[in-house]
Design a protein around this motif. Sequence first.
Motif, PDB file in Angstrom:
ATOM      1  N   ILE A  98      -5.192   2.802   2.765  1.00  0.00           N
ATOM      2  CA  ILE A  98      -3.957   2.546   3.650  1.00  0.00           C
ATOM      3  C   ILE A  98      -4.416   3.258   4.775  1.00  0.00           C
ATOM      4  O   ILE A  98      -4.133   4.592   5.142  1.00  0.00           O
ATOM      5  CB  ILE A  98      -2.826   2.944   2.948  1.00  0.00           C
ATOM      6  CG1 ILE A  98      -2.532   2.410   1.554  1.00  0.00           C
ATOM      7  CG2 ILE A  98      -1.490   2.795   3.658  1.00  0.00           C
ATOM      8  CD1 ILE A  98      -1.583   2.936   0.766  1.00  0.00           C
TER       9      ILE A  98
ATOM     10  N   ILE B 219       2.799  -0.250  -1.244  1.00  0.00           N
ATOM     11  CA  ILE B 219       1.665  -0.780  -1.218  1.00  0.00           C
ATOM     12  C   ILE B 219       1.050  -0.286  -2.334  1.00  0.00           C
ATOM     13  O   ILE B 219       0.065  -1.478  -3.004  1.00  0.00           O
ATOM     14  CB  ILE B 219       1.021  -0.167   0.041  1.00  0.00           C
ATOM     15  CG1 ILE B 219       1.771  -0.612   1.451  1.00  0.00           C
ATOM     16  CG2 ILE B 219      -0.477  -0.634   0.341  1.00  0.00           C
ATOM     17  CD1 ILE B 219       1.145   0.219   2.577  1.00  0.00           C
TER      18      ILE B 219
ATOM     19  N   PHE C  46       0.124  -4.188   6.915  1.00  0.00           N
ATOM     20  CA  PHE C  46       0.939  -3.864   5.807  1.00  0.00           C
ATOM     21  C   PHE C  46       1.950  -4.087   5.834  1.00  0.00           C
ATOM     22  O   PHE C  46       2.813  -3.813   6.949  1.00  0.00           O
ATOM     23  CB  PHE C  46       0.547  -2.343   5.285  1.00  0.00           C
ATOM     24  CG  PHE C  46      -0.659  -1.948   4.950  1.00  0.00           C
ATOM     25  CD1 PHE C  46      -1.214  -2.523   3.508  1.00  0.00           C
ATOM     26  CD2 PHE C  46      -1.754  -0.970   5.525  1.00  0.00           C
ATOM     27  CE1 PHE C  46      -2.566  -2.049   3.184  1.00  0.00           C
ATOM     28  CE2 PHE C  46      -2.655  -0.976   5.204  1.00  0.00           C
ATOM     29  CZ  PHE C  46      -3.385  -1.309   3.959  1.00  0.00           C
ATOM     30  N   PRO C  47       2.874  -4.539   4.836  1.00  0.00           N
ATOM     31  CA  PRO C  47       2.402  -4.855   3.516  1.00  0.00           C
ATOM     32  C   PRO C  47       1.546  -6.268   3.568  1.00  0.00           C
ATOM     33  O   PRO C  47       1.101  -6.761   2.514  1.00  0.00           O
ATOM     34  CB  PRO C  47       3.525  -4.799   2.631  1.00  0.00           C
ATOM     35  CG  PRO C  47       4.665  -5.107   3.683  1.00  0.00           C
ATOM     36  CD  PRO C  47       4.381  -4.619   5.106  1.00  0.00           C
TER      37      PRO C  47
ATOM     38  N   ALA D   8      -2.012  -6.805   2.370  1.00  0.00           N
ATOM     39  CA  ALA D   8      -2.387  -6.265   0.900  1.00  0.00           C
ATOM     40  C   ALA D   8      -1.638  -7.334   0.166  1.00  0.00           C
ATOM     41  O   ALA D   8      -2.297  -7.670  -0.872  1.00  0.00           O
ATOM     42  CB  ALA D   8      -1.614  -4.984   0.680  1.00  0.00           C
TER      43      ALA D   8
END
Length: 461
Positions: free
Chosen positions: A14, A43, A406-407, A410
Amino acid sequence: MASPPRQMSIGMNILGLGGHGAAWRLAEVPSNSLVGVEYYQNIARISERGTLDAIFLADGPALNGNVATNPVGGLEPTVLLTAVALATKYIGVIATASTTYNDPYNLARRIASVDHISGGRAAWNVVTTAGDIAAKNFGLTGAPLHEDRYGRAAEFLDIVIKLWDSWEDDAIINDWKNGVFADASKVHAIDHVGQHFSVQGPLNVRRSPQGRPVLVQAGSSEGGKSVGSRYADAIFTTQTTLPDGQAFYAEMRNRARAWGRDPDSLKIMPGLSTVIGSTEAEAHARCDELDSYQGELGLAGQIAARIGISVSELDLDAPLPWDRIIDVRETKRDASARALGGGSHGFFEAQINLAKRENLTVRQLSKRIRSGHRLAVGTPEQIADTLEEWFKSGAADGFNIMPDMFPSGAEIFVDEVVPILRRRGIFRTEYTGTTLRHHLGLSRPRSQYEEEEDCDSLLAV
Protein backbone atom coordinates in the motif's frame (compact mmCIF):
# COMPACT_ATOMS: atom_id res chain seq x y z
CA MET A 1 3.53 -39.58 -1.92
CA ALA A 2 4.21 -36.69 -4.29
CA SER A 3 4.79 -33.33 -2.63
CA PRO A 4 2.19 -30.62 -3.34
CA PRO A 5 3.04 -28.21 -6.17
CA ARG A 6 5.04 -25.15 -5.20
CA GLN A 7 2.85 -22.06 -4.85
CA MET A 8 3.78 -18.41 -4.97
CA SER A 9 3.42 -15.85 -2.21
CA ILE A 10 1.83 -12.48 -2.90
CA GLY A 11 1.83 -9.31 -0.84
CA MET A 12 -0.09 -6.08 -1.46
CA ASN A 13 2.10 -3.00 -1.02
CA ILE A 14 0.00 0.00 0.00
CA LEU A 15 1.90 2.99 -1.34
CA GLY A 16 -0.18 6.03 -0.46
CA LEU A 17 -3.20 6.29 -2.75
CA GLY A 18 -1.50 4.08 -5.36
CA GLY A 19 1.83 3.03 -6.80
CA HIS A 20 1.60 5.72 -9.48
CA GLY A 21 2.64 9.15 -8.26
CA ALA A 22 -0.42 10.76 -9.85
CA ALA A 23 -2.99 8.39 -8.36
CA TRP A 24 -4.29 11.07 -6.00
CA ARG A 25 -5.14 13.31 -8.96
CA LEU A 26 -7.88 10.91 -10.11
CA ALA A 27 -9.39 11.01 -6.62
CA GLU A 28 -10.77 7.48 -6.25
CA VAL A 29 -10.69 8.34 -2.57
CA PRO A 30 -9.89 11.69 -0.94
CA SER A 31 -6.30 12.28 0.10
CA ASN A 32 -7.28 12.63 3.75
CA SER A 33 -8.02 8.88 3.64
CA LEU A 34 -4.30 8.41 4.30
CA VAL A 35 -4.82 9.39 7.92
CA GLY A 36 -7.89 7.21 8.44
CA VAL A 37 -7.79 3.50 9.28
CA GLU A 38 -10.84 2.66 7.13
CA TYR A 39 -8.84 3.16 3.92
CA TYR A 40 -6.23 0.60 4.91
CA GLN A 41 -8.75 -1.79 6.40
CA ASN A 42 -10.65 -1.79 3.11
CA ILE A 43 -7.56 -2.63 1.07
CA ALA A 44 -6.63 -5.35 3.57
CA ARG A 45 -10.11 -6.90 3.29
CA ILE A 46 -9.90 -6.83 -0.52
CA SER A 47 -6.48 -8.52 -0.32
CA GLU A 48 -7.76 -11.09 2.16
CA ARG A 49 -10.63 -11.85 -0.22
CA GLY A 50 -7.92 -12.85 -2.69
CA THR A 51 -6.13 -15.00 -0.05
CA LEU A 52 -3.00 -12.89 -0.39
CA ASP A 53 -0.22 -13.47 2.13
CA ALA A 54 0.09 -9.97 3.54
CA ILE A 55 -0.29 -6.25 3.16
CA PHE A 56 2.89 -4.21 3.29
CA LEU A 57 3.46 -0.64 4.49
CA ALA A 58 6.61 1.27 3.54
CA ASP A 59 7.76 4.02 5.86
CA GLY A 60 10.55 6.42 6.68
CA PRO A 61 11.35 8.73 9.60
CA ALA A 62 11.23 11.96 7.58
CA LEU A 63 8.87 13.96 5.38
CA ASN A 64 10.22 13.18 1.91
CA GLY A 65 8.75 14.49 -1.32
CA ASN A 66 7.26 17.75 -2.49
CA VAL A 67 4.49 18.56 -0.03
CA ALA A 68 3.19 21.26 -2.39
CA THR A 69 2.29 18.81 -5.15
CA ASN A 70 1.93 15.38 -3.54
CA PRO A 71 0.14 13.87 -0.54
CA VAL A 72 3.13 12.90 1.60
CA GLY A 73 3.50 11.56 5.11
CA GLY A 74 1.41 8.92 6.80
CA LEU A 75 0.54 7.08 9.98
CA GLU A 76 3.14 5.07 11.89
CA PRO A 77 2.88 1.49 10.55
CA THR A 78 2.97 -0.58 13.74
CA VAL A 79 0.16 1.52 15.23
CA LEU A 80 -1.87 1.50 12.01
CA LEU A 81 -1.48 -2.22 11.36
CA THR A 82 -2.80 -3.05 14.81
CA ALA A 83 -6.12 -1.54 13.70
CA VAL A 84 -5.90 -3.35 10.34
CA ALA A 85 -5.21 -6.68 12.02
CA LEU A 86 -8.33 -6.32 14.17
CA ALA A 87 -10.43 -5.75 11.03
CA THR A 88 -9.17 -8.93 9.30
CA LYS A 89 -8.74 -12.58 10.18
CA TYR A 90 -6.02 -14.17 8.05
CA ILE A 91 -3.91 -11.72 6.11
CA GLY A 92 -0.42 -10.83 7.36
CA VAL A 93 0.55 -7.27 8.27
CA ILE A 94 4.09 -6.07 7.44
CA ALA A 95 5.39 -2.85 9.00
CA THR A 96 8.55 -1.06 7.89
CA ALA A 97 10.84 0.33 10.60
CA SER A 98 14.42 1.56 10.43
CA THR A 99 17.29 0.13 12.44
CA THR A 100 19.07 3.48 12.03
CA TYR A 101 16.62 5.50 14.12
CA ASN A 102 15.07 2.99 16.54
CA ASP A 103 16.31 1.02 19.53
CA PRO A 104 16.18 -2.79 19.60
CA TYR A 105 14.25 -3.27 22.83
CA ASN A 106 11.38 -0.91 22.07
CA LEU A 107 11.01 -2.10 18.48
CA ALA A 108 11.17 -5.78 19.47
CA ARG A 109 8.38 -5.13 21.95
CA ARG A 110 6.22 -3.22 19.42
CA ILE A 111 6.47 -5.87 16.72
CA ALA A 112 5.93 -8.73 19.19
CA SER A 113 2.86 -6.88 20.49
CA VAL A 114 1.42 -6.65 16.97
CA ASP A 115 2.07 -10.38 16.54
CA HIS A 116 0.09 -11.13 19.71
CA ILE A 117 -2.73 -8.75 18.80
CA SER A 118 -3.01 -10.18 15.27
CA GLY A 119 -2.81 -13.82 16.39
CA GLY A 120 0.49 -14.45 14.64
CA ARG A 121 0.29 -12.37 11.46
CA ALA A 122 2.96 -9.70 12.03
CA ALA A 123 6.18 -9.02 10.18
CA TRP A 124 8.87 -6.37 10.39
CA ASN A 125 10.37 -5.02 7.15
CA VAL A 126 13.93 -4.18 8.16
CA VAL A 127 15.48 -1.13 6.54
CA THR A 128 18.37 1.21 7.16
CA THR A 129 17.92 4.91 6.46
CA ALA A 130 20.20 7.03 4.29
CA GLY A 131 19.95 10.76 3.75
CA ASP A 132 20.47 13.88 5.81
CA ILE A 133 16.76 14.72 5.96
CA ALA A 134 16.05 11.88 8.37
CA ALA A 135 19.33 12.34 10.25
CA LYS A 136 18.42 15.92 11.15
CA ASN A 137 15.24 14.70 12.83
CA PHE A 138 17.36 12.76 15.31
CA GLY A 139 19.96 15.30 16.37
CA LEU A 140 22.53 14.41 13.70
CA THR A 141 24.07 16.69 11.09
CA GLY A 142 24.39 13.95 8.49
CA ALA A 143 23.45 10.34 7.80
CA PRO A 144 25.72 7.56 9.06
CA LEU A 145 27.95 5.91 6.46
CA HIS A 146 26.68 2.82 4.68
CA GLU A 147 28.96 0.39 6.51
CA ASP A 148 27.98 1.91 9.86
CA ARG A 149 24.28 1.65 9.09
CA TYR A 150 24.54 -2.02 8.18
CA GLY A 151 26.89 -2.83 11.05
CA ARG A 152 24.28 -1.35 13.38
CA ALA A 153 21.51 -3.22 11.54
CA ALA A 154 23.19 -6.62 11.95
CA GLU A 155 23.72 -6.08 15.67
CA PHE A 156 20.17 -4.69 16.00
CA LEU A 157 18.69 -7.83 14.41
CA ASP A 158 20.80 -10.15 16.53
CA ILE A 159 19.46 -8.42 19.66
CA VAL A 160 15.82 -8.40 18.50
CA ILE A 161 15.89 -12.12 17.72
CA LYS A 162 17.41 -12.89 21.12
CA LEU A 163 14.74 -10.76 22.80
CA TRP A 164 11.95 -12.51 20.90
CA ASP A 165 13.45 -15.82 21.99
CA SER A 166 14.04 -14.77 25.60
CA TRP A 167 10.84 -16.50 26.70
CA GLU A 168 10.77 -20.22 25.88
CA ASP A 169 7.53 -21.60 24.49
CA ASP A 170 6.66 -23.47 27.67
CA ALA A 171 7.86 -20.83 30.13
CA ILE A 172 4.30 -19.94 31.19
CA ILE A 173 2.96 -22.40 33.79
CA ASN A 174 -0.01 -20.37 35.06
CA ASP A 175 -0.53 -22.59 38.09
CA TRP A 176 -2.79 -20.25 40.03
CA LYS A 177 -3.50 -22.80 42.74
CA ASN A 178 0.17 -23.00 43.76
CA GLY A 179 0.97 -19.42 42.84
CA VAL A 180 3.41 -20.24 40.02
CA PHE A 181 3.01 -18.08 36.93
CA ALA A 182 6.17 -19.01 34.99
CA ASP A 183 9.29 -21.14 35.16
CA ALA A 184 11.88 -18.42 35.73
CA SER A 185 14.63 -20.68 34.38
CA LYS A 186 12.95 -20.46 30.98
CA VAL A 187 12.94 -16.65 30.85
CA HIS A 188 16.40 -15.48 29.80
CA ALA A 189 18.37 -12.29 30.07
CA ILE A 190 20.33 -11.79 26.84
CA ASP A 191 23.17 -9.73 28.40
CA HIS A 192 24.21 -8.21 25.08
CA VAL A 193 27.14 -5.80 25.01
CA GLY A 194 28.26 -4.79 21.53
CA GLN A 195 29.63 -1.99 19.41
CA HIS A 196 26.32 -0.14 19.10
CA PHE A 197 24.09 -1.43 21.91
CA SER A 198 24.02 -2.76 25.44
CA VAL A 199 20.80 -4.64 26.21
CA GLN A 200 20.21 -6.83 29.24
CA GLY A 201 16.75 -8.27 28.54
CA PRO A 202 14.66 -10.35 28.75
CA LEU A 203 11.79 -8.87 26.75
CA ASN A 204 8.75 -7.90 28.82
CA VAL A 205 6.45 -9.62 26.31
CA ARG A 206 6.17 -13.41 26.26
CA ARG A 207 6.99 -15.39 23.12
CA SER A 208 4.66 -14.48 20.28
CA PRO A 209 2.27 -16.79 18.38
CA GLN A 210 4.73 -17.27 15.48
CA GLY A 211 7.65 -17.86 17.83
CA ARG A 212 9.22 -14.89 16.15
CA PRO A 213 7.43 -12.39 13.92
CA VAL A 214 8.46 -12.75 10.28
CA LEU A 215 11.52 -10.74 9.25
CA VAL A 216 11.39 -9.06 5.84
CA GLN A 217 14.38 -7.18 4.44
CA ALA A 218 14.50 -4.61 1.66
CA GLY A 219 17.93 -3.70 0.35
CA SER A 220 20.15 -4.88 -2.49
CA SER A 221 23.50 -3.32 -1.60
CA GLU A 222 26.31 -5.57 -0.39
CA GLY A 223 25.39 -4.74 3.20
CA GLY A 224 21.71 -5.36 2.53
CA LYS A 225 22.36 -8.72 0.89
CA SER A 226 24.58 -9.82 3.75
CA VAL A 227 22.05 -8.88 6.44
CA GLY A 228 19.09 -10.23 4.46
CA SER A 229 20.64 -13.60 3.65
CA ARG A 230 21.64 -14.08 7.29
CA TYR A 231 18.50 -13.00 9.13
CA ALA A 232 15.50 -12.47 6.84
CA ASP A 233 12.60 -14.81 6.15
CA ALA A 234 11.70 -12.86 3.01
CA ILE A 235 13.52 -10.39 0.75
CA PHE A 236 11.59 -7.58 -0.93
CA THR A 237 13.72 -6.78 -3.95
CA THR A 238 13.87 -4.58 -7.05
CA GLN A 239 15.10 -6.49 -10.11
CA THR A 240 13.51 -5.34 -13.37
CA THR A 241 14.73 -7.96 -15.88
CA LEU A 242 14.37 -11.74 -15.75
CA PRO A 243 18.15 -12.42 -15.99
CA ASP A 244 18.82 -10.00 -13.15
CA GLY A 245 16.03 -11.60 -11.13
CA GLN A 246 17.43 -15.08 -11.69
CA ALA A 247 20.95 -13.97 -10.76
CA PHE A 248 19.76 -12.29 -7.56
CA TYR A 249 17.61 -15.29 -6.62
CA ALA A 250 20.53 -17.69 -7.04
CA GLU A 251 22.94 -15.39 -5.21
CA MET A 252 20.69 -14.97 -2.18
CA ARG A 253 20.04 -18.69 -1.88
CA ASN A 254 23.79 -19.32 -2.04
CA ARG A 255 24.41 -16.65 0.59
CA ALA A 256 21.77 -18.19 2.86
CA ARG A 257 23.41 -21.60 2.42
CA ALA A 258 26.78 -20.09 3.36
CA TRP A 259 25.27 -18.92 6.66
CA GLY A 260 24.20 -22.51 7.35
CA ARG A 261 20.56 -21.87 6.46
CA ASP A 262 18.19 -23.95 4.37
CA PRO A 263 17.79 -21.82 1.20
CA ASP A 264 14.10 -22.70 1.11
CA SER A 265 13.70 -20.78 4.39
CA LEU A 266 14.36 -17.53 2.51
CA LYS A 267 11.60 -16.23 0.21
CA ILE A 268 12.58 -13.87 -2.63
CA MET A 269 9.75 -11.46 -3.55
CA PRO A 270 10.41 -8.81 -6.22
CA GLY A 271 8.19 -5.78 -6.42
CA LEU A 272 5.86 -5.41 -9.40
CA SER A 273 3.93 -2.25 -10.27
CA THR A 274 0.72 -3.01 -12.16
CA VAL A 275 -1.71 -1.20 -14.42
CA ILE A 276 -4.46 -3.61 -15.49
CA GLY A 277 -7.30 -3.28 -18.00
CA SER A 278 -9.82 -5.66 -19.51
CA THR A 279 -7.94 -5.21 -22.81
CA GLU A 280 -4.35 -4.22 -23.48
CA ALA A 281 -5.55 -0.95 -25.02
CA GLU A 282 -7.62 -0.18 -21.92
CA ALA A 283 -4.64 -0.84 -19.65
CA HIS A 284 -2.38 1.47 -21.65
CA ALA A 285 -5.07 4.15 -21.76
CA ARG A 286 -5.34 3.98 -17.97
CA CYS A 287 -1.57 4.25 -17.65
CA ASP A 288 -1.38 7.12 -20.14
CA GLU A 289 -4.05 9.05 -18.24
CA LEU A 290 -2.07 8.77 -15.02
CA ASP A 291 1.18 9.68 -16.79
CA SER A 292 -0.44 12.78 -18.25
CA TYR A 293 -0.87 14.26 -14.78
CA GLN A 294 2.86 13.98 -14.10
CA GLY A 295 4.02 14.91 -17.57
CA GLU A 296 7.22 13.78 -19.25
CA LEU A 297 9.43 15.91 -17.05
CA GLY A 298 7.77 14.57 -13.93
CA LEU A 299 8.38 10.99 -15.03
CA ALA A 300 11.95 11.79 -16.01
CA GLY A 301 12.46 13.49 -12.66
CA GLN A 302 11.86 10.18 -10.89
CA ILE A 303 14.63 8.62 -12.97
CA ALA A 304 16.98 11.52 -12.29
CA ALA A 305 16.43 11.28 -8.55
CA ARG A 306 17.22 7.57 -8.50
CA ILE A 307 20.52 7.96 -10.36
CA GLY A 308 21.63 11.10 -8.62
CA ILE A 309 21.67 13.73 -11.36
CA SER A 310 19.56 16.73 -12.29
CA VAL A 311 16.60 16.21 -14.60
CA SER A 312 18.00 19.05 -16.74
CA GLU A 313 20.84 16.70 -17.71
CA LEU A 314 18.47 14.14 -19.25
CA ASP A 315 17.49 14.09 -22.90
CA LEU A 316 14.15 12.31 -23.12
CA ASP A 317 14.96 10.75 -26.50
CA ALA A 318 18.54 9.74 -25.71
CA PRO A 319 20.01 6.99 -23.53
CA LEU A 320 21.00 7.75 -19.97
CA PRO A 321 24.12 9.96 -19.77
CA TRP A 322 26.43 7.15 -18.73
CA ASP A 323 29.42 9.45 -18.28
CA ARG A 324 27.46 11.36 -15.62
CA ILE A 325 25.91 8.51 -13.69
CA ILE A 326 27.56 8.16 -10.33
CA ASP A 327 29.69 5.11 -9.53
CA VAL A 328 27.66 2.41 -7.82
CA ARG A 329 30.39 1.65 -5.29
CA GLU A 330 29.16 1.96 -1.72
CA THR A 331 31.20 4.97 -0.63
CA LYS A 332 30.13 7.06 -3.61
CA ARG A 333 26.59 5.73 -3.32
CA ASP A 334 26.45 7.12 0.20
CA ALA A 335 27.71 10.49 -1.00
CA SER A 336 24.94 10.67 -3.58
CA ALA A 337 22.32 9.62 -1.05
CA ARG A 338 23.28 12.56 1.13
CA ALA A 339 23.04 14.93 -1.82
CA LEU A 340 19.64 13.60 -2.80
CA GLY A 341 18.22 13.48 0.69
CA GLY A 342 17.84 9.70 0.43
CA GLY A 343 18.45 6.94 -2.06
CA SER A 344 18.30 3.24 -2.74
CA HIS A 345 21.12 1.16 -4.08
CA GLY A 346 18.58 -1.41 -5.27
CA PHE A 347 16.53 1.14 -7.22
CA PHE A 348 19.69 2.61 -8.71
CA GLU A 349 20.94 -0.75 -9.99
CA ALA A 350 17.52 -1.96 -11.15
CA GLN A 351 17.06 1.15 -13.23
CA ILE A 352 20.49 1.28 -14.88
CA ASN A 353 20.51 -2.49 -15.51
CA LEU A 354 17.20 -2.31 -17.37
CA ALA A 355 18.38 0.69 -19.40
CA LYS A 356 21.64 -1.05 -20.33
CA ARG A 357 20.13 -4.42 -21.20
CA GLU A 358 17.54 -2.96 -23.56
CA ASN A 359 19.34 0.23 -24.66
CA LEU A 360 16.39 2.36 -23.58
CA THR A 361 15.99 6.08 -23.97
CA VAL A 362 15.01 8.10 -20.91
CA ARG A 363 11.45 8.33 -22.22
CA GLN A 364 11.26 4.55 -22.73
CA LEU A 365 12.77 3.87 -19.33
CA SER A 366 10.21 6.14 -17.67
CA LYS A 367 7.47 3.88 -19.10
CA ARG A 368 9.04 0.72 -17.66
CA ILE A 369 9.53 1.60 -13.99
CA ARG A 370 7.19 2.88 -11.28
CA SER A 371 8.08 3.43 -7.64
CA GLY A 372 11.52 2.08 -8.49
CA HIS A 373 10.12 -1.30 -9.58
CA ARG A 374 9.31 -3.14 -12.80
CA LEU A 375 6.08 -1.93 -14.39
CA ALA A 376 3.64 -4.34 -16.02
CA VAL A 377 0.80 -2.86 -18.08
CA GLY A 378 -1.72 -5.22 -19.63
CA THR A 379 -4.64 -7.58 -19.25
CA PRO A 380 -5.14 -9.87 -16.24
CA GLU A 381 -3.86 -12.75 -18.38
CA GLN A 382 -0.69 -10.85 -19.26
CA ILE A 383 -0.05 -9.93 -15.63
CA ALA A 384 -0.54 -13.57 -14.62
CA ASP A 385 1.86 -14.60 -17.41
CA THR A 386 4.70 -12.42 -16.15
CA LEU A 387 4.19 -13.58 -12.55
CA GLU A 388 4.24 -17.20 -13.64
CA GLU A 389 7.30 -16.72 -15.84
CA TRP A 390 9.40 -15.26 -13.03
CA PHE A 391 8.06 -17.78 -10.52
CA LYS A 392 8.80 -20.82 -12.67
CA SER A 393 12.12 -19.51 -14.06
CA GLY A 394 13.94 -19.30 -10.75
CA ALA A 395 13.61 -15.53 -10.28
CA ALA A 396 11.01 -15.32 -7.50
CA ASP A 397 9.13 -17.18 -4.79
CA GLY A 398 6.46 -14.54 -4.85
CA PHE A 399 5.78 -10.86 -5.44
CA ASN A 400 4.97 -7.61 -3.72
CA ILE A 401 2.25 -6.04 -5.87
CA MET A 402 1.98 -2.25 -6.21
CA PRO A 403 -1.24 -1.37 -8.06
CA ASP A 404 -1.45 1.97 -9.82
CA MET A 405 -4.46 3.19 -7.80
CA PHE A 406 -6.35 2.15 -4.69
CA PRO A 407 -8.77 0.64 -4.23
CA SER A 408 -9.53 -0.20 -7.89
CA GLY A 409 -6.05 -1.53 -8.71
CA ALA A 410 -6.22 -3.95 -5.78
CA GLU A 411 -9.74 -5.06 -6.71
CA ILE A 412 -8.76 -5.74 -10.32
CA PHE A 413 -5.76 -7.78 -9.24
CA VAL A 414 -7.71 -9.82 -6.70
CA ASP A 415 -10.81 -10.37 -8.84
CA GLU A 416 -9.16 -10.86 -12.24
CA VAL A 417 -5.52 -11.97 -11.83
CA VAL A 418 -5.75 -14.19 -8.75
CA PRO A 419 -8.37 -16.54 -10.30
CA ILE A 420 -6.04 -17.13 -13.27
CA LEU A 421 -3.15 -18.01 -10.95
CA ARG A 422 -5.45 -20.38 -9.06
CA ARG A 423 -6.56 -22.12 -12.24
CA ARG A 424 -2.90 -22.61 -13.12
CA GLY A 425 -2.32 -24.25 -9.74
CA ILE A 426 0.33 -21.79 -8.55
CA PHE A 427 -1.65 -19.86 -5.94
CA ARG A 428 -3.85 -20.97 -3.04
CA THR A 429 -7.63 -21.12 -3.27
CA GLU A 430 -8.09 -20.73 0.48
CA TYR A 431 -6.08 -20.08 3.61
CA THR A 432 -5.02 -23.31 5.30
CA GLY A 433 -3.46 -21.70 8.37
CA THR A 434 -3.80 -18.59 10.48
CA THR A 435 -0.23 -17.24 10.76
CA LEU A 436 1.90 -15.37 8.26
CA ARG A 437 4.63 -17.98 8.64
CA HIS A 438 2.15 -20.63 7.56
CA HIS A 439 1.05 -18.58 4.55
CA LEU A 440 4.70 -18.22 3.48
CA GLY A 441 5.45 -21.91 4.03
CA LEU A 442 7.91 -21.16 6.84
CA SER A 443 8.31 -23.30 9.93
CA ARG A 444 7.84 -21.94 13.45
CA PRO A 445 11.32 -21.44 14.95
CA ARG A 446 12.14 -22.69 18.42
CA SER A 447 13.72 -20.38 20.96
CA GLN A 448 17.49 -20.44 20.55
CA TYR A 449 17.74 -20.88 24.32
CA GLU A 450 15.67 -24.04 24.06
CA GLU A 451 18.00 -25.32 21.35
CA GLU A 452 21.03 -24.60 23.52
CA GLU A 453 19.46 -26.52 26.40
CA ASP A 454 18.71 -29.47 24.10
CA CYS A 455 22.38 -29.56 23.03
CA ASP A 456 23.52 -29.43 26.66
CA SER A 457 21.22 -32.31 27.53
CA LEU A 458 22.60 -34.40 24.68
CA LEU A 459 26.16 -33.71 25.79
CA ALA A 460 25.27 -34.73 29.34
CA VAL A 461 23.92 -38.07 28.07
